[in-house]
Scaffold this motif. Structure first.
Motif, PDB file in Angstrom:
ATOM      1  N   SER A   1     -51.623 -13.181  29.024  1.00  0.00           N
ATOM      2  CA  SER A   1     -52.699 -13.901  28.351  1.00  0.00           C
ATOM      3  C   SER A   1     -53.328 -13.058  27.255  1.00  0.00           C
ATOM      4  O   SER A   1     -53.830 -13.575  26.261  1.00  0.00           O
ATOM      5  N   SER A   2     -53.295 -11.708  27.411  1.00  0.00           N
ATOM      6  CA  SER A   2     -53.892 -10.838  26.418  1.00  0.00           C
ATOM      7  C   SER A   2     -53.126 -10.858  25.108  1.00  0.00           C
ATOM      8  O   SER A   2     -53.625 -10.401  24.078  1.00  0.00           O
ATOM      9  N   ALA A   3     -51.894 -11.380  25.139  1.00  0.00           N
ATOM     10  CA  ALA A   3     -51.066 -11.405  23.945  1.00  0.00           C
ATOM     11  C   ALA A   3     -51.173 -12.723  23.184  1.00  0.00           C
ATOM     12  O   ALA A   3     -50.454 -12.943  22.231  1.00  0.00           O
ATOM     13  N   SER A   4     -52.089 -13.580  23.614  1.00  0.00           N
ATOM     14  CA  SER A   4     -52.164 -14.915  23.017  1.00  0.00           C
ATOM     15  C   SER A   4     -52.497 -14.892  21.536  1.00  0.00           C
ATOM     16  O   SER A   4     -52.138 -15.811  20.799  1.00  0.00           O
ATOM     17  N   SER A   5     -53.164 -13.831  21.076  1.00  0.00           N
ATOM     18  CA  SER A   5     -53.551 -13.778  19.673  1.00  0.00           C
ATOM     19  C   SER A   5     -52.456 -13.201  18.786  1.00  0.00           C
ATOM     20  O   SER A   5     -52.574 -13.232  17.559  1.00  0.00           O
TER      21      SER A   5
ATOM     22  N   SER B   1     -40.907   2.492  28.239  1.00  0.00           N
ATOM     23  CA  SER B   1     -40.517   1.080  28.122  1.00  0.00           C
ATOM     24  C   SER B   1     -39.786   0.821  26.822  1.00  0.00           C
ATOM     25  O   SER B   1     -39.922   1.568  25.849  1.00  0.00           O
ATOM     26  N   VAL B   2     -39.009  -0.239  26.844  1.00  0.00           N
ATOM     27  CA  VAL B   2     -38.470  -0.869  25.636  1.00  0.00           C
ATOM     28  C   VAL B   2     -38.850  -2.341  25.722  1.00  0.00           C
ATOM     29  O   VAL B   2     -38.553  -3.005  26.722  1.00  0.00           O
ATOM     30  N   LYS B   3     -39.525  -2.833  24.699  1.00  0.00           N
ATOM     31  CA  LYS B   3     -39.940  -4.229  24.680  1.00  0.00           C
ATOM     32  C   LYS B   3     -39.407  -4.910  23.425  1.00  0.00           C
ATOM     33  O   LYS B   3     -39.472  -4.347  22.327  1.00  0.00           O
ATOM     34  N   ILE B   4     -38.869  -6.102  23.624  1.00  0.00           N
ATOM     35  CA  ILE B   4     -38.319  -6.881  22.507  1.00  0.00           C
ATOM     36  C   ILE B   4     -39.096  -8.183  22.404  1.00  0.00           C
ATOM     37  O   ILE B   4     -39.214  -8.931  23.383  1.00  0.00           O
TER      38      ILE B   4
ATOM     39  N   SER C   1     -53.795  -0.021  19.854  1.00  0.00           N
ATOM     40  CA  SER C   1     -54.137  -0.677  21.116  1.00  0.00           C
ATOM     41  C   SER C   1     -53.383  -1.987  21.294  1.00  0.00           C
ATOM     42  O   SER C   1     -53.079  -2.382  22.428  1.00  0.00           O
ATOM     43  N   ASP C   2     -53.069  -2.666  20.198  1.00  0.00           N
ATOM     44  CA  ASP C   2     -52.353  -3.939  20.337  1.00  0.00           C
ATOM     45  C   ASP C   2     -50.935  -3.724  20.863  1.00  0.00           C
ATOM     46  O   ASP C   2     -50.395  -4.587  21.562  1.00  0.00           O
ATOM     47  N   ILE C   3     -50.339  -2.551  20.559  1.00  0.00           N
ATOM     48  CA  ILE C   3     -49.041  -2.227  21.139  1.00  0.00           C
ATOM     49  C   ILE C   3     -49.196  -1.950  22.629  1.00  0.00           C
ATOM     50  O   ILE C   3     -48.427  -2.448  23.462  1.00  0.00           O
ATOM     51  N   SER C   4     -50.195  -1.157  22.993  1.00  0.00           N
ATOM     52  CA  SER C   4     -50.438  -0.837  24.403  1.00  0.00           C
ATOM     53  C   SER C   4     -50.729  -2.080  25.227  1.00  0.00           C
ATOM     54  O   SER C   4     -50.408  -2.149  26.415  1.00  0.00           O
ATOM     55  N   ASN C   5     -51.346  -3.097  24.593  1.00  0.00           N
ATOM     56  CA  ASN C   5     -51.701  -4.339  25.278  1.00  0.00           C
ATOM     57  C   ASN C   5     -50.609  -5.402  25.185  1.00  0.00           C
ATOM     58  O   ASN C   5     -50.832  -6.549  25.572  1.00  0.00           O
TER      59      ASN C   5
END
Length: 429
Positions: free
Chosen positions: A116-120, A421-424, A330-334
């Protein structure tokens, strides 16, 4: 750099351009050219096998294998004496790949759901490789090293039982080079490729430690099919004891940078190796960009606890950023990335003269650590650039890279990846 001999290799009709002076260079170069063309043929067979496996995946059982894209190549930028290059397949027209939509992606595992924190954020998390499940959706490459390294890549079972892979007490994944003091033949290492395939997207690597030391050649990169037609994006790469990173792209013929000027491109790095990104036409160098930060690779990177590399690939072009551990947004961390707020990237290859879905498509992310080979090995007797004032031959007292690999396992204690981590991500439609 390899010189090719079409007259000898006529039956390999796709061999790269001829070198008219080859025969004056002696039988050693002829043999070398034959070996190179053989690797090209193996590579093409490997890509065909991979494509067939994808098509038949619903009825095949997933297993370790080597049907992956096999090349990670680099240019001359970081090597003071002329640099190294890897040998790749002959280039194509650049229009042969069918580009999928920017939000496409396939995988044998379920995509991760966005929090939900990524909604923006305009970027939605599709794959998250992290913690105990980090290795669950990768394929281990086990074929001979295409870059002529003194390395044997091992399967997942061998890697796990030999403590070359695992999850440490901090919950981070690690991938090591074998440290047995003396080995006969090649030294064991790990190379893994995501089963997830994507066209365009945002790839975020959070690493605590990267391999370093004489003879090492680690890389984190993405690659498409039928190299170089599907394109290659080197996000984090270097050799030996370098402390600066080089990011690069390699393509089929026709993709170029509009300028080599950092200010014009809007980047913090320095263009090395020229503006022609075509692998064949640039001696496999492609378009490289060298970082200005001495903590972006190797011991400098490890001394600060690592950091984050982010690669954004859109219609506008490809960008790479580096954030030291103390400066991660912080947006990457979140897990709610906002690349528009990240400032000047390390590198940018705009779409001005290089269509981003013609020259790049169907990529997979790759970790590997090879030893010696066409960059680290060729640079053994030279200083390799910023952060390495002496050659490895001088530092180790060993005359050849191959001898060092075979008899100095204690020299590879720092040759490991430690990855949080690796995130795509894919951009919301």
């Amino acid at each position: 750099m390899y010189f090719r001999v079409p007259l000898i290799l006529f039956l390999l009709a796709s061999a790269a351009p001829s070198d008219a002076n080859l025969f004056s260079r002696g039988s050693e170069h002829i043999i070398r050219s034959i070996s190179t063309a053989h690797r090209h043929a193996v590579k093409r067979s490997s890509n065909l096998a991979r494509d067939l496996r994808r098509a038949l995946s619903p009825i095949l059982v997933s297993q370790d294998g080597s049907s992956q894209s096999v090349y990670c190549v680099t240019g001359d930028g970081l090597i003071g004496s002329g640099g190294g290059s890897s040998s790749g397949s002959s280039g194509g027209s650049g229009s042969g790949g069918s580009a999928s939509s920017k939000a496409s992606g396939t995988s044998t595992a379920s995509a991760a759901s966005s929090s939900s924190s990524a909604s923006s954020s305009p970027w939605k998390l599709q794959q998250n490789y992290e913690g105990d499940s980090f290795f669950n959706d990768w394929t281990f490459f086990t074929a001979s090293d295409p870059t002529d390294g003194n390395v044997q890549y091992v399967d997942s079972s061998t890697a796990s039982s030999g403590n070359l892979t695992g999850i440490n007490s901090a919950g981070n994944a690690y991938m090591r080079v074998d440290t047995t003091q003396t080995v006969s033949g090649n030294r064991q290492s790990v190379r893994i490729t995501t089963n997830y395939t994507f066209t365009q997207g945002l790839v975020v690597l959070d690493a605590v430690h990267a391999p370093t030391g004489c003879a090492t050649w680690p890389a984190f990169w993405t690659d498409g099919p039928n190299w170089p037609n599907g394109g290659e994006i080197d996000i984090m790469e270097g050799v030996n004891s370098l402390t600066i990173n080089q990011a690069s792209i390699h393509t089929a013929d026709g993709c170029t940078l509009p300028s080599s000027d950092s200010s014009t491109l809007g980047i913090s790095g320095t263009v090395v190796g020229g503006t022609n990104c075509a692998a064949e036409e640039s001696g496999d160098a492609g378009c490289g960009v060298q970082s200005s930060e001495t903590n972006s690779f190797g011991s400098g990177f490890n001394a600060i606890g690592g950091g984050v590399y982010a690669m954004q690939w859109t219609d506008d072009g490809i960008k790479v950023w580096f954030f030291p551990r103390s400066s991660i947004p912080s947006d990457i961390s979140n897990s709610a990335p906002q690349p528009s707020g990240w400032g000047t990237p390390l590198s940018f290859w705009p779409s001005t003269d290089c269509n981003m879905t013609t020259y790049f498509y169907d990529h997979q992310a790759i970790f590997d650590t090879t030893l010696c080979g066409q960059w680290a090995g060729d640079a053994w007797d030279s200083t390799s650039g910023t952060g390495q004032s002496q050659s490895c031959a001088t530092m180790t007292g060993v005359s050849t890279c191959a001898d060092y690999v075979a008899n100095n396992g204690d020299g590879f204690t720092e040759a490991y990846w430690e990855v949080k981590s690796v995130k795509i991500y894919q951009e919301s439609s």
